[in-house]
Design an enzyme around this catalytic site. Structure first.
Site, PDB file in Angstrom:
ATOM      1  N   CYS A   1     -35.768 -59.389  38.478  1.00  0.00           N
ATOM      2  CA  CYS A   1     -36.394 -58.080  38.712  1.00  0.00           C
ATOM      3  C   CYS A   1     -36.597 -57.813  40.205  1.00  0.00           C
ATOM      4  CB  CYS A   1     -37.724 -58.005  37.976  1.00  0.00           C
ATOM      5  SG  CYS A   1     -38.549 -56.405  38.144  1.00  0.00           S
TER       6      CYS A   1
ATOM      7  N   TYR B   1     -45.210 -32.714  16.106  1.00  0.00           N
ATOM      8  CA  TYR B   1     -43.826 -32.296  16.342  1.00  0.00           C
ATOM      9  C   TYR B   1     -43.104 -32.061  15.013  1.00  0.00           C
ATOM     10  CZ  TYR B   1     -44.192 -33.450  21.321  1.00  0.00           C
ATOM     11  OH  TYR B   1     -44.547 -33.483  22.639  1.00  0.00           O
TER      12      TYR B   1
ATOM     13  N   GLU C   1     -36.455 -43.812  13.840  1.00  0.00           N
ATOM     14  CA  GLU C   1     -36.238 -43.351  15.210  1.00  0.00           C
ATOM     15  C   GLU C   1     -36.777 -41.937  15.436  1.00  0.00           C
ATOM     16  OE1 GLU C   1     -35.564 -45.004  17.737  1.00  0.00           O
ATOM     17  OE2 GLU C   1     -34.917 -46.854  16.798  1.00  0.00           O
TER      18      GLU C   1
ATOM     19  N   ASP D   1     -34.618 -44.398  26.523  1.00  0.00           N
ATOM     20  CA  ASP D   1     -35.871 -43.679  26.322  1.00  0.00           C
ATOM     21  C   ASP D   1     -36.782 -43.933  27.529  1.00  0.00           C
ATOM     22  OD1 ASP D   1     -36.575 -46.301  26.008  1.00  0.00           O
ATOM     23  OD2 ASP D   1     -37.940 -45.935  24.339  1.00  0.00           O
TER      24      ASP D   1
ATOM     25  N   GLN E   1     -41.612 -39.902  20.885  1.00  0.00           N
ATOM     26  CA  GLN E   1     -42.879 -39.523  21.531  1.00  0.00           C
ATOM     27  C   GLN E   1     -44.103 -39.953  20.729  1.00  0.00           C
ATOM     28  OE1 GLN E   1     -42.773 -37.364  24.817  1.00  0.00           O
ATOM     29  NE2 GLN E   1     -41.258 -38.957  24.486  1.00  0.00           N
TER      30      GLN E   1
ATOM     31  N   TYR F   1     -30.589 -40.184  22.890  1.00  0.00           N
ATOM     32  CA  TYR F   1     -31.295 -41.431  22.616  1.00  0.00           C
ATOM     33  C   TYR F   1     -31.141 -41.871  21.162  1.00  0.00           C
ATOM     34  CZ  TYR F   1     -34.680 -44.589  20.899  1.00  0.00           C
ATOM     35  OH  TYR F   1     -35.225 -45.638  20.221  1.00  0.00           O
TER      36      TYR F   1
END
Length: 354
Positions: free
Chosen positions: A210, A84, A39, A140, A44, A122
């Site tokens: 939907c 990151y 995770e 997310d 990102q 998240y």
DNA sequence: AATGCGTGGGT
DNA sequence: TACCCAAGCAT
């Protein structure tokens, strides 16, 4: 939302996911530590990018204890190219906490797990639902996109405040029999069917549930305001060799951009009235002679652009070398964690005509 | 709340 | 080309 509608969404989504899910490495386990690693890597970051990193990482650090005992440089080397980089240090910090204060058992409730470094709303929900089967939201970008369409939510998803709407919607909708498949199903749907552009509505298990599809506005959702443009810096980098053929490397600061990663000495231009040699002398306490161009390219960060020019250089005289700098052999440099722009320079330097 | 933090792929 | 996007978090 009425109960029949919610039951329909749940069953359609979960059965679709169980039937159609992609075969991914982290879906072979429910080990909370491994789910945690996956995770964090996936934050990102695209699935295809993460797969080889995850495989190598779990092979090298198969347990919380093994990661807790790792050296930071070695850890960053495993993370090299993934971006990151604070994710890696935060992950290790969190894992150390689990080893030292939770008997190596990842907490199974939101309050406790959220205290761990690098675990936000998240990631907490993802680990709890996927590893422990706890019915918690894991919202997310995918989930916001999917639900903005399914439920016709027109709030701006760029606003932090908006996420609460989706978290509440998930807690209302979630399949309490299988929260793992439900949460992953929403994300899987967003990744392969309910994509940002050209959603494949005719293949979607939630088509009949939907609202956006019913009204034909799926291409207008989600609403997201644009981000501001990034700035450009001109960066000149020198690969300096001394008489022994060693090359000068510098460790970046422990906070901010590319924290604790290694780079070649560099200067940001324009700086008025000074040459690269003069700035290097001032910043690094060495005199150099600049040589031929190695390469030039543009490196785009999420919020910043570096226009790179790198040069060969030789050491003329050494005065006071800062502690953050080291002369290293080629083999030693290959072991240091470096960001992608420095790897591009390093690879070009090693392949240069001599 | 707004910004900083990587990288690679898609259009 | 110049955007946009991707399983976010820390501050």
């Amino acid at each position: 939302m009425n109960e029949l509608y919610k039951k329909n969404v749940r069953e359609s989504l979960v059965s679709w996911f169980l039937e159609e899910k992609r075969d991914l490495p982290w879906r072979k386990t429910t080990d909370p530590y491994k789910i945690w690693v996956s995770e964090v890597m996936l934050q990102q970051t695209k699935v295809d990018t993460v797969i080889p990193y995850y495989e190598r990482f779990i092979a090298k650090y198969p347990s919380p204890q093994s990661l807790a005992n790792a050296e930071e440089g070695e850890l960053l080397k495993e993370w090299e190219g993934l971006g990151y980089y604070s994710r890696a240090r935060n992950l290790q910090s969190g894992v150390k906490e689990v080893v030292e204060h939770y008997n190596s058992v990842v907490p199974s409730n939101r309050k406790e797990i959220s205290k761990l470094k690098g675990i936000g709303p998240y990631t907490a929900g993802a680990i709890l639902s996927i590893a422990y089967g706890v019915p918690e939201h894991a919202v997310d970008g995918n989930v916001m996109r999917v639900l903005s369409r399914v439920l016709l939510i027109k709030e701006d998803i760029a606003k932090p405040k908006t996420k609460k709407i989706f978290e509440e919607a998930v807690m209302d909708l979630i399949d309490r029999e299988n929260p793992s498949a439900f949460n992953q199903g929403l994300m899987e749907l967003g990744a392969v069917i309910c994509t940002p552009t050209k959603p494949k509505c005719l293949l979607c298990p939630l088509r009949e549930n939907c609202s956006a599809f019913f009204e034909g506005v799926q291409d207008e959702l989600p609403i997201k305001t644009i981000q501001k443009k990034s700035k450009t810096h001109k960066v000149k980098t020198v690969v300096i060799q001394n008489k022994d053929g060693h090359v000068l490397l510098e460790k970046r600061a422990s906070k901010g951009l590319l924290a604790n990663m290694w780079q070649f000495p560099m200067v940001e231009l324009p700086t008025p009235n000074h040459t690269v040699e003069e700035i290097v002398e001032h910043d690094y306490g060495i005199e150099i002679e600049k040589g031929p161009l190695i390469n030039e390219f543009k490196h785009v960060f999420s919020h910043l652009v570096w226009e790179m020019e790198s040069f060969e250089a030789i050491l003329k005289q050494e005065k006071e070398l800062p502690n953050r700098c080291k002369w290293l052999t080629i083999e030693e440099i290959n072991l240091q964690p470096m960001p992608v722009p420095m790897l591009k320079i390093w690879n070009a330097w090693k392949e240069r005509e001599i």
